[in-house]
Scaffold this motif. Structure first.
Motif, mmCIF file in Angstrom:
data_model
loop_
_atom_site.group_PDB
_atom_site.id
_atom_site.type_symbol
_atom_site.label_atom_id
_atom_site.label_comp_id
_atom_site.label_asym_id
_atom_site.label_seq_id
_atom_site.Cartn_x
_atom_site.Cartn_y
_atom_site.Cartn_z
ATOM 1 N N ILE A 9 0.851 -1.192 0.000
ATOM 2 C CA ILE A 9 0.000 0.000 0.000
ATOM 3 C C ILE A 9 0.888 1.243 0.000
ATOM 4 C CG2 ILE A 9 -1.741 1.290 1.295
ATOM 5 C CD1 ILE A 9 -2.559 -1.462 2.521
ATOM 6 N N ARG A 10 0.750 2.056 -1.024
ATOM 7 C CA ARG A 10 1.527 3.292 -1.140
ATOM 8 C C ARG A 10 0.768 4.399 -0.418
ATOM 9 N NH1 ARG A 10 1.246 3.178 -7.531
ATOM 10 N NH2 ARG A 10 -0.910 2.866 -6.821
ATOM 11 N N LYS A 54 -9.087 7.833 -2.260
ATOM 12 C CA LYS A 54 -7.970 7.370 -1.420
ATOM 13 C C LYS A 54 -8.519 6.842 -0.092
ATOM 14 C CE LYS A 54 -5.326 9.478 -4.479
ATOM 15 N NZ LYS A 54 -4.734 8.730 -5.608
ATOM 16 N N HIS A 55 -7.933 5.771 0.399
ATOM 17 C CA HIS A 55 -8.255 5.282 1.731
ATOM 18 C C HIS A 55 -7.656 6.236 2.761
ATOM 19 C CE1 HIS A 55 -9.481 1.614 -0.278
ATOM 20 N NE2 HIS A 55 -8.276 1.512 -0.834
ATOM 21 N N VAL A 56 -8.356 6.426 3.871
ATOM 22 C CA VAL A 56 -7.928 7.412 4.866
ATOM 23 C C VAL A 56 -7.862 6.782 6.249
ATOM 24 C CG1 VAL A 56 -8.566 9.524 6.096
ATOM 25 C CG2 VAL A 56 -8.802 9.412 3.605
ATOM 26 N N ILE A 57 -6.711 6.945 6.912
ATOM 27 C CA ILE A 57 -6.597 6.667 8.339
ATOM 28 C C ILE A 57 -6.262 7.994 9.003
ATOM 29 C CG2 ILE A 57 -4.190 5.850 8.008
ATOM 30 C CD1 ILE A 57 -4.685 4.074 10.545
ATOM 31 N N GLY A 58 -7.198 8.494 9.798
ATOM 32 C CA GLY A 58 -7.057 9.816 10.396
ATOM 33 C C GLY A 58 -6.767 9.723 11.867
ATOM 34 N N GLU A 59 -5.806 10.499 12.323
ATOM 35 C CA GLU A 59 -5.486 10.499 13.749
ATOM 36 C C GLU A 59 -6.729 10.816 14.577
ATOM 37 O OE1 GLU A 59 -3.727 9.855 16.291
ATOM 38 O OE2 GLU A 59 -2.261 8.829 15.060
ATOM 39 N N ALA A 64 -3.606 14.863 -3.446
ATOM 40 C CA ALA A 64 -4.799 14.017 -3.514
ATOM 41 C C ALA A 64 -5.030 13.484 -4.925
ATOM 42 C CB ALA A 64 -6.016 14.797 -3.048
ATOM 43 N N GLU A 65 -4.562 14.213 -5.927
ATOM 44 C CA GLU A 65 -4.767 13.810 -7.326
ATOM 45 C C GLU A 65 -3.662 12.899 -7.847
ATOM 46 O OE1 GLU A 65 -5.147 17.513 -9.376
ATOM 47 O OE2 GLU A 65 -7.167 17.916 -8.603
ATOM 48 N N ASN A 66 -2.666 12.610 -7.029
ATOM 49 C CA ASN A 66 -1.569 11.742 -7.452
ATOM 50 C C ASN A 66 -2.065 10.296 -7.560
ATOM 51 O OD1 ASN A 66 0.738 10.132 -7.673
ATOM 52 N ND2 ASN A 66 1.941 11.396 -6.291
ATOM 53 N N PRO A 67 -2.034 9.704 -8.770
ATOM 54 C CA PRO A 67 -2.550 8.339 -8.935
ATOM 55 C C PRO A 67 -1.667 7.274 -8.308
ATOM 56 C CG PRO A 67 -1.541 9.104 -10.968
ATOM 57 C CD PRO A 67 -1.555 10.288 -10.035
ATOM 58 N N ASN A 68 -0.462 7.639 -7.898
ATOM 59 C CA ASN A 68 0.462 6.687 -7.292
ATOM 60 C C ASN A 68 0.337 6.617 -5.776
ATOM 61 O OD1 ASN A 68 1.687 5.973 -9.814
ATOM 62 N ND2 ASN A 68 2.786 7.929 -9.750
ATOM 63 N N ILE A 69 -0.698 7.236 -5.240
ATOM 64 C CA ILE A 69 -0.975 7.189 -3.805
ATOM 65 C C ILE A 69 -2.272 6.427 -3.581
ATOM 66 C CG2 ILE A 69 -1.578 8.557 -1.768
ATOM 67 C CD1 ILE A 69 0.195 10.796 -2.900
ATOM 68 N N ASP A 70 -2.220 5.389 -2.751
ATOM 69 C CA ASP A 70 -3.397 4.567 -2.458
ATOM 70 C C ASP A 70 -4.137 5.030 -1.214
ATOM 71 O OD1 ASP A 70 -2.653 2.704 -4.558
ATOM 72 O OD2 ASP A 70 -1.122 1.948 -3.170
ATOM 73 N N ALA A 71 -3.388 5.556 -0.241
ATOM 74 C CA ALA A 71 -3.975 5.883 1.058
ATOM 75 C C ALA A 71 -3.239 7.060 1.664
ATOM 76 C CB ALA A 71 -3.907 4.675 1.993
ATOM 77 N N VAL A 72 -3.851 7.657 2.688
ATOM 78 C CA VAL A 72 -3.229 8.790 3.362
ATOM 79 C C VAL A 72 -3.419 8.655 4.875
ATOM 80 C CG1 VAL A 72 -5.298 10.230 3.162
ATOM 81 C CG2 VAL A 72 -3.061 11.323 3.449
#
Length: 325
Positions: free
Chosen positions: A2-3, A88-93, A59-67
């Protein structure tokens, strides 16, 4: 693999990056900061060249799967919304958002866009919390629990000297309950479920946020008292009391040590080994949710309950954020 990208360059972002890489399931692909220099300094530790000072571009970078989002609390919801809408999948603090309305909105957006949304709440996923859950029946009928997390903030002196650090600034949806009270609250909800009733009190600083406070969660036949503070240091463990015995829990945020004391018996160590960086567990769960395309999960249900309680508790204390308006 996962990038993932990171928003925020403080110590907790480093902790998550190290935990994510330790799982072998993630690779850091990009870093965002308000200044590119800061982003590059952070990224260089992980041999990453892609840095941003523009969130839309990242956010528009296609090489990013999650943040992974580790910005100030007030920015969690709008930044999560941006990335969710970009697929994008999101894991937020923690906290996932400033209030219950924002949490509900984020969950709806995640479902609509078929992506994973998850709150980065390590307490929920550490093995020693499961140890506590499994030990509860041995305590007999539960009668009372006291969960405490009180930690003198390193930024409090700056506040006393007239500065306005984010930690004590309502503009950033901060304060004792949102920053550290959420840990013992999460443990209580994980172990006992949603309470029948909640009472909250606290002392406010002149800035408008809570310096310290308490929650009383009322259940059928027992109650859980939660103490939290950013202006004093707590040294005592948390405790669950039953008619047949008690559990002592050291450092409730990661359940560092669990001890059982049966009435009239000897003390028994129940602790299982956990790595020093307990964020590995939440990272593994996040990866599993993505792999299984599990967009609705128990963590979101728990996050809703916790946000609902904190939103109501802040109203009782008189803590109001711009996001509430």
């Amino acid at each position: 693999m996962i990038r993932f990208a990171v928003i925020g360059t403080n110590w907790i972002s480093h902790a998550f990056c190290e935990a994510a890489h330790n799982t072998g399931l993630f690779k850091l692909a990009a870093v965002y900061s308000r200044t590119l220099k800061t982003a590059h300094t952070f990224a260089s530790r992980y041999q990453v060249d892609t840095c941003y000072d523009n969130l839309q571009a990242m956010a528009e970078n296609p090489n990013i799967d999650a943040v992974y989002i580790a910005s100030p609390n007030s920015l969690h919801a709008p930044q999560a919304e941006l990335f969710l809408k970009q697929g994008k999948h999101v894991i937020g603090e923690k906290p996932l958002a400033s209030n219950i309305d924002e949490v509900k909105q984020l969950i709806e957006i995640a479902q609509t866009n078929s992506v994973v949304l998850m709150e980065a709440m390590k307490t929920r996923y550490v093995p020693n919390l499961q140890v506590c859950r499994e030990a509860l029946p041995s305590l007999g009928r539960i009668r009372r629990a006291h969960f405490s997390y009180c930690q003198y903030s390193s930024r409090y002196q700056k506040y006393l000297e007239g500065e306005n650090p984010n930690t004590f600034n309502p503009e950033f949806s901060n304060g004792s309950l949102m920053d550290i009270g959420i840990y013992p609250l999460t443990a209580a909800i994980e172990l006992f479920g949603k309470p029948q009733n909640v009472l909250a009190s606290g002392s406010l600083l002149d800035s408008g946020v809570d310096a310290h406070g308490s929650l009383t969660l009322k259940y059928d036949g027992f109650e859980v008292l939660i103490s939290h503070s950013k202006v004093s240091e707590g040294l005592t463990p948390s405790e669950i009391q039953g008619e047949s015995g008690s559990l002592l829990i050291d450092h409730i945020s990661n359940c560092r040590r669990v001890t059982r004391q049966l009435r009239g018996g000897t003390s028994e160590e129940l602790t299982v080994n956990q790595p020093d960086n307990t964020m590995e567990y939440e990272a593994k769960v996040f990866a599993e949710l993505i792999k299984n395309r599990q967009y609705q999960h128990q963590g979101l249900t728990q996050s809703l309950i916790i946000s609902e309680i904190m939103t109501a508790a802040r109203k009782m204390m008189g803590v109001v954020y711009p996001a509430d308006k």
